[in-house]
Enzyme design. Structure first.
Site, PDB file in Angstrom:
ATOM      1  N   ARG A  18       0.945  -1.265   0.030  1.00  0.00           N
ATOM      2  CA  ARG A  18       0.067  -0.139   0.041  1.00  0.00           C
ATOM      3  C   ARG A  18       0.778   1.241   0.135  1.00  0.00           C
ATOM      4  NH1 ARG A  18       2.264   2.157   3.567  1.00  0.00           N
ATOM      5  NH2 ARG A  18       0.631   3.518   3.968  1.00  0.00           N
ATOM      6  N   ARG A  32      -7.707  -0.661  -6.615  1.00  0.00           N
ATOM      7  CA  ARG A  32      -8.107   0.457  -5.581  1.00  0.00           C
ATOM      8  C   ARG A  32      -8.053   1.786  -6.527  1.00  0.00           C
ATOM      9  NH1 ARG A  32      -4.338   0.791  -0.425  1.00  0.00           N
ATOM     10  NH2 ARG A  32      -6.439   2.001   0.387  1.00  0.00           N
ATOM     11  N   ASP A  47      -2.415  10.729  -1.987  1.00  0.00           N
ATOM     12  CA  ASP A  47      -2.828   9.756  -3.061  1.00  0.00           C
ATOM     13  C   ASP A  47      -3.178  10.384  -4.377  1.00  0.00           C
ATOM     14  OD1 ASP A  47      -3.104   8.250  -0.455  1.00  0.00           O
ATOM     15  OD2 ASP A  47      -3.424   6.892  -1.975  1.00  0.00           O
ATOM     16  N   ASN A  91      -5.957  12.103   0.711  1.00  0.00           N
ATOM     17  CA  ASN A  91      -4.923  11.268   1.468  1.00  0.00           C
ATOM     18  C   ASN A  91      -5.805  10.527   2.347  1.00  0.00           C
ATOM     19  OD1 ASN A  91      -2.208  10.390   1.925  1.00  0.00           O
ATOM     20  ND2 ASN A  91      -2.312  11.639   3.866  1.00  0.00           N
TER      21      ASN A  91
HETATM   22  O1  MRU Z   1      -4.642   3.029   2.111  1.00  0.00           O
HETATM   23  P1  MRU Z   1      -3.050   3.392   2.109  1.00  0.00           P
HETATM   24  O2  MRU Z   1      -2.381   2.888   3.423  1.00  0.00           O
HETATM   25  O3  MRU Z   1      -2.634   2.945   0.880  1.00  0.00           O
HETATM   26  O4  MRU Z   1      -3.164   4.868   2.241  1.00  0.00           O
HETATM   27  C1  MRU Z   1      -1.665   5.564   2.114  1.00  0.00           C
HETATM   28  C2  MRU Z   1      -1.861   7.081   2.282  1.00  0.00           C
HETATM   29  O5  MRU Z   1      -2.761   7.600   2.495  1.00  0.00           O
HETATM   30  C3  MRU Z   1      -0.368   7.518   2.138  1.00  0.00           C
HETATM   31  O6  MRU Z   1      -0.396   8.598   3.008  1.00  0.00           O
HETATM   32  C4  MRU Z   1      -0.225   8.043   0.567  1.00  0.00           C
HETATM   33  O7  MRU Z   1      -0.344   6.934  -0.359  1.00  0.00           O
HETATM   34  C5  MRU Z   1       1.088   8.534   0.448  1.00  0.00           C
HETATM   35  S1  MRU Z   1       2.380   7.261   0.609  1.00  0.00           S
HETATM   36  C6  MRU Z   1       3.948   7.964   0.314  1.00  0.00           C
END
Ligand code: MRU
Length: 350
Positions: A46, A89, A237, A247
């Protein structure tokens, strides 16, 4: 700590299964695209930049054994693999960016033999991985200049080594600041419901020798009220043309709190997280996840009444006016965002 979140090894993708952390640093091997899809869906891998790299390697894995003799057949197989991986996703722009880069290499070399296109796809996936390592270090280089000695920095989710190949975005800034001799204390929000902050951020910061204090998400306001936070730095994100940023859920809360307490709120992200076709944050697709993430303690034991209704968006959108600056691999972007994002991101081909 020198670890790599994702790598190609002996004809398969080797990656850290992040659902096993912090108990075990366990590697998992994906030999087919179904396992990649499942790994991303279940958050074994992730974090936006890591998803871009995984998707790119996934495309290669998905077509490397193709028996197609011409591009028309190969292209069909490639598109099928790409659409499948794109469905796991929806929010992180990097995932689609990784897939698009792979598609573009194949499409612009259609006239070449399939065996050559396969080699080029492998090379492209490897270069996405190597570029991520460099890009994160550039984010660290620019971002570190915003950090003062003895800063107390609040972060959410995990935007570190585990969310990228080996360095991180928001945490990359902290790693670089430490390398420059600055003393930093990090406060990590546990990040309900999947606890990326508690499980992953504290784990990697501790391994890197950075002072870290874990808080429940609801404790951020109190810390700020007590004057114990100087800066907030988060990852992203997807960032819209106007700077609105999607995010991890809870990021928007921190931005509102930072504004009230007059604490600078920074977002750190590579160019590949920007989606300039999306004008404002309201158009960013937000993933909603299984109710069980909220009602069961890590799918092990119920912590809510049976059959309760659940609202479980995995991301929220922070409006641009709450963001002090966006730290990128191209430099620091400040308001006015539309103008400066266009200047720093849209007009550059690198
Ligand atoms: O659901 P996740 O764990 O994939 O979410 C990740 C985040 O929100 C991070 O802050 C984002 O992807 C940036 S990672 C450098």
């Amino acid at each position: 700590m020198n670890i790599r979140t994702i790598q190609w090894q002996k004809n398969k993708i080797k990656f850290i299964d992040q659902t096993k952390l912090p108990l075990k640093l366990k590697y998992f091997y994906a030999r087919d695209i179904e396992s990649i899809w499942q790994a991303i869906k279940a958050m074994k891998v992730r974090g936006a930049p890591a998803l871009g790299a995984m998707a790119a390697l996934g495309v290669y894995l998905g077509v490397k054994n193709s028996r197609a003799k011409n591009f028309s057949g190969f292209g069909k197989e490639l598109n099928k693999v790409i659409s499948f991986l794109a469905s796991c996703r929806p929010t992180a722009r990097n995932l689609f960016w990784g897939l698009e880069r792979m598609l573009s290499v194949a499409s612009s070399n259609q006239e070449k033999p399939i065996s050559v296109i396969k080699k080029m796809l492998f090379k492209e996936a490897q270069s996405i991985i190597e570029q991520d390592r460099l890009i994160c270090r550039k984010i660290g280089y620019y971002g570190e200049k915003l950090i003062k000695n003895n800063d107390k920095i609040l972060t959410i989710c995990n935007a570190g080594i585990l969310a990228t190949i080996d360095y991180g975005t928001a945490l990359g800034v902290i790693y670089r600041a430490k390398q420059e001799g600055k003393d930093i204390e990090v406060f990590a929000c546990e990040t309900r419901p999947m606890l990326q902050g508690a499980r992953l951020t504290t784990w990697e910061l501790k391994k890197k020798g950075i002072g870290v204090t874990l808080i429940c998400d609801s404790m951020a306001a109190t810390l700020m009220q007590q004057g114990r936070i100087n800066k907030v730095i988060t990852g992203a994100d997807r960032i819209a043309l106007n700077g609105d940023t999607a995010n991890k859920i809870g990021t928007y809360n921190l931005a509102v709190l930072s504004c009230y307490h007059k604490i600078p709120f920074y977002v750190a992200a590579p160019k590949s997280t920007f989606d300039l076709r999306i004008k404002e944050g309201k158009d960013i697709p937000i993933e909603h996840r299984s109710a069980k993430e909220v009602t069961e303690l890590f799918f092990k034991r119920p912590i809510a009444a049976k059959n309760i209704k659940v609202f479980n968006p995995a991301f929220d959108v922070t409006p641009n006016k709450l963001i002090t600056a966006i730290i990128t691999d191209k430099g620091i972007i400040r308001p006015p965002y539309i103008k400066n994002i266009k200047k720093m991101i849209a007009t550059r081909i690198d």
